[in-house]
Design a protein around this motif. Structure first.
Motif, short mmCIF file in Angstrom:
data_model
loop_
_atom_site.label_atom_id
_atom_site.label_comp_id
_atom_site.label_asym_id
_atom_site.label_seq_id
_atom_site.Cartn_x
_atom_site.Cartn_y
_atom_site.Cartn_z
N TYR B 16 31.49 67.23 81.58
CA TYR B 16 30.12 66.79 81.86
C TYR B 16 29.36 67.88 82.59
CZ TYR B 16 32.37 65.61 86.34
OH TYR B 16 33.08 65.66 87.50
N LYS B 20 26.03 64.11 83.45
CA LYS B 20 25.91 63.66 82.05
C LYS B 20 27.07 64.20 81.23
CE LYS B 20 21.03 62.78 81.33
NZ LYS B 20 19.79 63.29 80.76
N PRO B 21 27.77 63.29 80.50
CA PRO B 21 28.91 63.77 79.70
C PRO B 21 28.43 64.48 78.44
CG PRO B 21 28.54 61.44 79.30
CD PRO B 21 27.53 61.84 80.34
N LEU B 60 31.83 56.83 82.01
CA LEU B 60 31.14 57.71 81.06
C LEU B 60 31.72 57.58 79.65
CD1 LEU B 60 30.90 61.00 83.20
CD2 LEU B 60 29.08 59.33 82.82
#
Lengths: 254, 254
Positions: B16, B20-21, B60
Motif C-alpha cells: 500500500y 491505500k492498497p 484492506l
C-alpha cells in the motif's frame, strides 16, 4: 616562556574542578588583574549566561567582569549578527542560550527561521527535534553551540550537545556549523573581543581535544595544564603539540 | 521467473501507499492465500503490533493472520530471547515495542538492564536518552529496531529511529545492533518463521536501501517493485542488482 599581552582561559579543569577553584588559578588570575593584563574566559557551556559565570568566578575569588566571559551561546549570537541572513532562530537549548539570542534581537521563530541553533537542552523532546529538522529542511542554517559528546554529571556521562546535534544531522543529512571549541570560531571572536593580534595572545586549557585543538586551529599559541581531562602524558602522544605543557598555573610566570 | 515456495513482503510502497492498497498487491496476496503459498509481511515499523498490522491489512482486503507479520519489535524480542543475557531491557519506544517485549517476558529495567532497546519514540525526552546512555555505559547491550533516518509524515520528513540511535551512539561511542532492514537479522528470522530454506523464498520490496539490501545480505532472492521509494531506474544504477526488477506485482506470475 614568552610574555603574552592577553590570555584566554578555559574554565572547568583549568580554573576550577567540580566547583572548587584551583588556588594557583585564583592567584594567577588575580595577578593578571593586578598587572592589567587583559584576559577572557572562553567556555563551551551554552546553558548559562556570561553574568552567571562572572558572578560564580567572583565568588570563588577570581576577578571577572561579565564582559570577560565568552560562552558558546554568546558566540553563536555574534555569529548570527555578523551574517545577512534573516535574524530569527528556532532554538533547542536552555535559558542561557535563549536569553542571549533574545538580547541580540534574534527572535524565536518555528516555521521559517533563518537559523536553527542547538545547545544542550535537558528538556529536549521529540517535538523539538522534529521542529529543528523541518526548519533545516526548509532552508534554515544549522548552528550548534558545541560538539561535546557527553556531559559529566553526578550519575556518570550523560548525553552532551554533540549527541543532540548528531540526531538532527542523521535526520537531515546536514552538518551544523559548530561554534564552540575545538572549532576556531569562538577563539577568533575572543581575539576580536580582547582586541589584540593573534600572536599576542595565548589560550590556556586542560582538554587537548577541545581547548588546545581550538587554539591550534585558530592559529593562537596554547598552554596545556595537567589539571583536568587530558594528562600531560596523553598530550605528549599527540601529533600536533601545544606551544607549552605545564603541570599547573603556578608554573607560569607573568 | 522462478517459482518460489514462500514470499516475504514489505508493506509501505509495496502493498500500500499512504494507507491505500495497490489493487495488484491485493490480488497478488489473495492468490498466494488461495494457492496456500506461505507468506509473511516484514516491516521495520516498531511502533505497532503484528495484530494491528494484520487487522489493517485484512480491512484492506489483504488476507493476513497475526502470525504472518514480523515487525522489527517482534524481531528484537526474538533476538533477545535467543541470547543468554539478562532478560530485561530499558526501552525507548512506543506501545508496539513495549507490549511485544513484555509479552516475551523481557521485563523493563532502568538501572542494570541486559539490553537497551531503541525504537521510534515520538515521546522521546532527554531523560530517556540519558537513561539509555547510562545503562549502555553500565554494560547493557544496545539494540535498535531500525536505522531509518527519517519518518515521512504529513509535515515532511521527521526524525526516524536512526536519528534517535545516532544520539546514543555519539554519547556512548557504541554502535547498536540494528534489527531491521537492511540488516539481515529480520530476514533470517522470517526465514525460520516461514520454515523454508533460503533458496526457496523471495523478498519483495520497493526500497533498495532497506528491502533489497536486506535480502542480498541475508542471501535470499529479491524482487524490486517500482511502486515506492526507489525507482527501477535508480535500482539499475546499483552495483548489486536484485534478482528481479518488475513494475508492479501484476507482472509476477504465481
Amino acid at each position: 616562556m614568552r610574555k603574552y599581552k592577553g590570555y584566554l582561559l578555559d574554565l572547568d579543569g583549568t580554573v576550577y574542578k567540580g566547583g572548587k577553584p584551583f588556588p594557583e588559578a585564583v592567584e594567577f588570575v588575580q595577578t593578571l588583574n593586578k598587572l592589567s593584563i587583559p584576559y577572557l574566559f572562553v567556555t563551551n557551556n551554552s546553558t548559562t549566561s556570561p553574568g552567571n559565570v562572572a558572578a560564580r568566578l567572583t565568588k570563588l575569588g577570581i576577578p571577572c567582569e561579565n564582559s570577560q566571559v565568552l560562552t558558546s551561546s554568546l558566540a553563536a549570537a555574534s555569529y548570527i549578527k555578523e551574517r545577512s541572513v534573516k535574524q530569527s532562530a528556532y532554538i533547542i537549548g536552555e535559558e542561557g542560550l535563549k536569553e542571549i539570542l533574545e538580547k541580540h534581537d534574534i527572535r524565536e521563530e518555528e516555521e521559517e527561521p533563518g537559523f536553527v541553533v542547538v545547545g544542550l537542552d535537558r528538556s529536549l523532546t521529540y517535538k523539538k527535534l522534529e521542529k529543528a529538522c523541518l526548519a533545516i529542511r526548509a532552508g534554515a542554517h544549522f548552528l550548534s553551540t558545541n560538539q561535546d559528546a557527553v556531559l559529566p554529571t553526578e550519575q556518570g556521562l550523560s548525553p552532551g550537545n554533540g549527541a543532540i546535534s548528531a540526531a538532527i544531522t542523521t535526520a537531515t543529512g546536514k552538518n551544523p556549523v559548530f561554534i564552540g571549541k575545538p572549532e576556531s570560531i569562538m577563539i577568533e571572536q575572543a581575539q576580536k573581543k580582547i582586541n589584540l593580534e593573534k600572536e599576542e595572545i595565548v589560550l590556556i586549557g586542560d582538554n587537548y581535544d577541545t581547548d588546545i585543538l581550538a587554539g591550534i586551529r585558530a592559529g593562537v599559541d596554547t598552554i596545556h595544564v595537567n589539571t583536568g581531562v587530558t594528562t600531560t602524558k596523553e598530550v605528549s602522544d599527540k601529533e600536533i603539540q601545544p606551544t607549552y605543557k605545564i603541570s599547573s598555573l603556578s608554573e607560569w610566570l607573568l
